[in-house]
Design an enzyme around this catalytic site. Structure first.
Site, PDB file in Angstrom:
ATOM      1  N   LYS A 165       6.503  20.972  26.927  1.00 61.90           N
ATOM      2  CA  LYS A 165       6.738  21.207  28.354  1.00 61.90           C
ATOM      3  C   LYS A 165       7.012  19.949  29.163  1.00 61.90           C
ATOM      4  O   LYS A 165       6.569  19.813  30.299  1.00 61.90           O
ATOM      5  CB  LYS A 165       5.544  21.959  28.968  1.00 61.90           C
ATOM      6  CG  LYS A 165       5.321  23.350  28.380  1.00 61.90           C
ATOM      7  CD  LYS A 165       4.110  24.041  28.972  1.00 61.90           C
ATOM      8  CE  LYS A 165       2.816  23.551  28.368  1.00 61.90           C
ATOM      9  NZ  LYS A 165       1.652  24.384  28.738  1.00 61.90           N
ATOM     10  N   ASP A 200      -4.939  27.611  27.745  1.00 64.16           N
ATOM     11  CA  ASP A 200      -4.839  28.604  28.834  1.00 64.16           C
ATOM     12  C   ASP A 200      -4.852  30.045  28.332  1.00 64.16           C
ATOM     13  O   ASP A 200      -5.384  30.938  28.995  1.00 64.16           O
ATOM     14  CB  ASP A 200      -3.628  28.334  29.732  1.00 64.16           C
ATOM     15  CG  ASP A 200      -2.325  28.213  28.957  1.00 64.16           C
ATOM     16  OD1 ASP A 200      -2.341  28.293  27.712  1.00 64.16           O
ATOM     17  OD2 ASP A 200      -1.288  28.022  29.609  1.00 64.16           O
TER      18      ASP A 200
END
Ligand code: ADP
Ligand code: MG
Length: 463
Positions: A165, A200
């Protein structure tokens, strides 16, 4: 004219290559299930890492006390505190703060990044006020949500496998990220212990389970994409440790790295991948997630500008800049309902400095957004079907109604309405009427933060 014909030819060719008919989605789901088995069988057995999280118990609702969480996984990170009141009182009070990460820290040194994070955390802790009750004589405890691939070594330690990312900090790879954070906290004399390191998806799974006992999996659709689910411990051949009492183990799939011959990449996807920070990796993520969707649209527009002179004789210079067109811009254009598509017009002007676009051009752009978002949404649904298949929850067995809930979170899911509805509709379509009634998608709002705090509680050093 020739210009329109050429632009439409580019659009139609792209559309055809992005096609995700139901048969193809089933192949993707089957491939996902196969890779899940392979990843569980042996370390390195699949592109799917199927990481063991060491979370073998999910929150029950009994958790009590003050706990902190830190959520690092994209362009922002969040710090959060929550006062848990046990079975009857649940979440008594919570507060959070969001801090954006200066881009230079995403590709700088490990020390600079963790110092920055620890400073924000220390400031937040210093502001702890009314309604939060640290236990006297005890260290404050923190759940650390770190949403990059980590090889866990225990519930509260793990080494970074690689950045994704847009992060790329060489000296963190191979290091224990809890160690890095702890060093930075110690420098600031912040007396706090990390008792749970999760990602997450696992935080979202834990947060989802706290609210609903039928939650069996969690999926993140945000800057990146990933999934976690509850596996039977005896179905994990590569696990040589003791079987957990619960008989269960949460698996972090790292599904962003899934790839399959059934995922056909267009020339634009291939170029995006080659020019990315992590070529050849995270292929599923590059087709689905918020970091990339807008960029795919930009690449197709660039081709239309170059080969069909869609925006005039020269290619608008801004259109050459990678990642200038973000997914929220794309979403705004895609949802434009005005008769003259004025949102599309203003985005083109503001972001790409292209003015005076015709309605015809704007319509092409909306259609392009639709093609890219639809493909991503439908592939996400296929991924979820893959998990349900692995768990045997994709069919109704002996008329038995077993309810399955998948907790969803992430900015793409939350804010990109057409993406979300297409994903949910496609999952129903894949499951068929009989099963679709037993499978629910629940938005787990900030599950990942709360979930990490809950896991910090259930793994407290004082238990
Ligand atoms: P992260 O994945 O970094 O933890 P989030 O879950 O908050 O962060 O997701 C942020 C991502 O969600 C952004 O990178 C963007 O791609 C996407 N996003 C945010 N807002 C929108 C929007 N309005 N429309 C479409 N996508 C959005
Ligand atoms: Mg997040």
């Amino acid at each position: 004219s020739g210009k329109w014909a050429r632009a439409m030819a580019i659009l139609r060719e792209f559309e055809e290559k992005c096609g995700t008919p139901i048969g193809k989605l089933r192949q993707v789901a089957d491939a996902m299930t196969v890779e899940m088995h392979a990843g569980l069988a042996s370390e390195g057995g699949s592109k799917l890492k199927m990481l063991i999280s060491y979370v073998d118990n999910l929150p029950t609702g009994n958790e009590k006390g003050l706990f902190y969480a830190l959520d690092l996984g994209g362009t922002n990170f969040r710090v959060l505190r929550v006062q848990l009141g046990g079975t009857d009182n649940r979440v008594v009070k919570q507060e959070f703060e969001e801090v954006s990460i200066p881009p230079h820290l995403m590709t700088g040194s490990s020390e600079a990044l963790f110092d920055f994070i620890a400073q924000a955390l220390a400031k937040f802790v210093a502001e702890e006020g009314e309604g939060f009750h640290p236990a006297p004589g005890r260290q404050r405890e923190l759940g650390f949500t770190f949403s990059f691939p980590v090889r866990q070594t225990s519930i509260s330690s793990g080494t970074l496998i690689k950045w994704t990312k847009g992060f790329n900090i060489e000296d963190t790879v191979g290091e224990d990220v809890v160690g890095e954070l702890t060093k930075a906290m110690e420098k600031l004399k912040l007396d706090m212990r990390v008792t749970a390191l999760v990602n997450d998806t696992i935080g979202t799974l834990a947060g989802g389970r706290y609210h609903d006992n039928d939650v069996i999996a969690a999926v993140i659709l945000g800057t990146g994409t990933n999934a976690a689910y509850v596996e039977r411990a005896h179905a994990i051949p590569k696990w040589h440790g003791l079987l957990p009492k619960s008989g269960e183990m949460v698996i972090n799939m790292e599904w962003g790295n899934f790839r399959s011959s059934h995922l056909s990449l267009t020339e634009y996807d291939q170029a995006l991948d080659v020019e990315s920070l992590n070529p050849g990796e995270q292929i599923f993520e590059k087709l689905i997630s918020g970091m990339y969707l807008g960029e795919i649209v930009r690449r197709v527009l660039f081709k239309m500008a170059e080969e069909a002179a869609l925006f005039g004789e020269t290619v608008p210079p801004k259109l050459k800049i990678p990642f200038i067109l973000r997914t929220p811009h794309m979403s705004a254009m895609h949802h434009d309902t005005s008769s003259d598509l004025k949102v599309v017009g203003s985005k083109l002007k503001d972001i790409l400095e292209i003015s005076n676009t015709s309605l015809k051009t704007r319509k092409i752009i909306v259609e392009l957004c639709d093609i890219v978002a639809t493909r991503g949404a439908r592939l996400s649904a296929a991924g979820i079907l893959g998990i349900l298949k692995k768990l045997g929850r994709d069919t109704v067995r002996d008329g038995e109604k077993q309810k399955s809930v998948v907790a969803l979170d992430g900015g793409l899911y939350e804010h990109y309405t057409k993406f979300r509805t297409t994903m949910e509709d496609t999952l129903k379509e894949l499951l068929g009427d009989g099963v679709a009634g037993n499978v629910f998608i629940e938005h787990s709002n900030d599950g990942s933060g709360i979930g990490a705090a809950l896991l910090a509680a259930s793994h407290s050093q004082y238990l």
